[in-house]
Enzyme design. Structure first.
Site, short mmCIF file in Angstrom:
data_model
loop_
_atom_site.label_atom_id
_atom_site.label_comp_id
_atom_site.label_asym_id
_atom_site.label_seq_id
_atom_site.Cartn_x
_atom_site.Cartn_y
_atom_site.Cartn_z
CG ASP A 122 -1.39 -3.21 -7.00
OD1 ASP A 122 -0.56 -3.70 -7.79
OD2 ASP A 122 -1.16 -3.05 -5.80
CD GLU A 150 3.46 4.07 -4.76
OE1 GLU A 150 2.96 4.78 -3.85
OE2 GLU A 150 3.17 2.86 -4.90
C1 DGY Z 1 0.14 -2.81 -2.24
O1 DGY Z 1 0.05 -3.23 -1.09
O2 DGY Z 1 -0.40 -1.78 -2.65
C2 DGY Z 1 0.98 -3.54 -3.17
O3 DGY Z 1 1.01 -2.96 -4.42
C3 DGY Z 1 0.58 -4.97 -3.28
O4 DGY Z 1 1.71 -5.60 -3.67
#
Ligand code: DGY
Length: 429
Positions: free
Chosen positions: A164, A394
């Protein structure tokens, strides 16, 4: 934690996050079904329950769009703890989904599931249905995300990449206009410290892109050309090519010759086109900003993922392996998503430095295909070192191994099972 404890903990995490027909990545932070999380989770599930692993992917595919796209989130149940929820996406699906997609690991996972399943008629029929769905998804990619037929598909939103807030998107994202962003309230920072998450600057642009696509009624024949963000990621394209090759092999075995040739053709074109993303300066592949036409000055892990598709003896293989070995020398807890030497590196902030077990897995897969067992083993050990020290989180600080992001994390647990059961690590009591 010894290996048996790790395995038990990983199994426990898969079961606490299991909703019966899909699995949440973690409670609170991500309370729905995510596309590539689910596919990779199926690998771990298969060791516990073969049928359940197939169901995970069948559930995702049941929400495939009519045009072929498999969405990145399926909002099975109402939950206020996540932004942006279905009321923001407004995609008009019977069960709400997001309107963008995610890395297409499904093909490569299906091949693995098939190889490890009893190959009876029921499994055969299940697998045929899923490869047909994956084939429609892959055809969608080249139709809707490569309208000029370059052989490479573009991402229209950083969330599609799965990485992201990578440094790779900084310049392209900065060019996204934000003058019409509606007021919004983030929820992610209620669950995880803000220092480990994307910034407000990035979120404003994530929301602006979402609104642009929503204003076009999520019509994928229009989104590519209308998008102010179009980035071609070598990692994403390598995953797509690898998955297409897996589909071609599977379709051959399952007596679907036309599907096999279509997938092989897409993969061959993509493999040739990938070479346009080689950077001699960085000795690895880099992204292309399709809007500006320039290569992106960032040596991320995305540019190492073409290891998934380079054939044995390819002239760039040695350079990629050197970069990986160096990465593990300076940051021994998994493969850093960006090199610590980059002034923009941030070892705690999501995809701007931390290591991720699922990326390690994809690199290991590529190395195994290229007969580099020693480097693959180095990455397996680096991954398990994170778990031993910090549990199934994570992501991890690649230099210190600190646990970061959401806890009791499903795909990390699935990768632990994968590494322990299938990558030559002995599980001792
Ligand atoms: C988040 O909301 O951080 C996700 O990675 C988007 O899919």
């Amino acid at each position: 934690m010894n290996t048996l404890d790790m395995l038990q903990e990983a199994n426990r995490i898969l079961s606490i996050n299991d909703k019966g027909h899909y699995t949440v990545p973690t409670q609170g932070l991500y309370p729905f079904q995510w596309n590539w999380d689910s596919c990779l989770t199926a690998l771990g599930q298969q060791s516990l329950n073969n049928d359940r692993a197939w169901i995970e992917i069948e559930t995702l595919v049941a929400h495939q769009w009519d045009d072929g796209m498999v969405p990145h989130i399926v909002f099975h149940e109402h939950d206020d703890g996540y932004f942006p929820g279905p009321d923001v996406w407004r995609t008009g699906r019977p069960t709400p989904t997001s309107g963008i997609t995610q890395p297409p690991v499904m093909g490569l996972v299906l091949e693995q599931l098939w190889q490890r399943s009893p190959q009876d008629e029921t499994t055969r029929q299940r697998c045929v249905k899923l490869i047909e769905a994956a084939d429609r998804w892959h055809a969608w990619f080249y139709r809707c995300r490569d309208p000029q037929q370059t052989g490479l598909v573009a991402l229209l939103h950083p969330w599609e990449s799965g990485r992201d807030n990578s440094i790779d998107w900084d310049a392209a994202l900065a060019a996204v206009p934000v003058d019409h962003v509606e007021p919004y309230e983030r929820r992610d920072t209620l669950h995880v410290d803000a220092s480990q998450r994307p910034t407000k600057f990035e979120y404003d642009r994530y929301v602006a892109l979402l609104q642009t696509f929503r204003d076009l009624n999520w019509d994928n024949s229009k989104l590519h050309d209308a998008s102010p963000f179009q980035v071609v990621d070598p990692g994403f394209n390598a995953i797509l090519i690898h998955s297409d090759r897996a589909l071609a092999r599977l379709a051959g075995q399952l007596d679907r010759p036309e599907l096999a040739s279509a997938a092989q053709r897409r993969a061959d074109r993509g493999t040739t086109a990938l070479e346009t993303l080689w950077s001699a300066e960085h000795s690895q592949y880099v992204c292309l900003n399709r809007k500006s036409g320039g290569l992106v000055d960032s040596a991320s892990v995305g540019g190492l993922l073409p290891l998934l598709v380079l054939p044995d003896g390819h002239p760039h293989l040695n350079a990629l392996c050197r970069r990986l070995n160096h990465s593990l020398d300076v940051a021994p807890f998994g493969v850093a998503s960006h090199p610590p030497e980059d002034s923009r590196f941030d070892g705690r902030r999501y995809w701007r430095g931390p290591s991720w077990l699922i990326v390690n897995y994809l690199l290991i897969k590529g190395l195994q295909d290229n007969n580099n067992a020693a480097l693959a083993e180095r990455i397996v050990n680096a991954s398990l070192r994170c778990i031993e020290q910090s549990g199934c989180s994570e992501y991890y600080h690649p230099i210190t191994g600190e646990a970061l992001g959401g806890g009791t994390f499903t795909w990390t647990a699935a990768m632990v099972i994968e590494f322990l059961q299938h990558h030559g690590v002995s599980v001792a009591a």
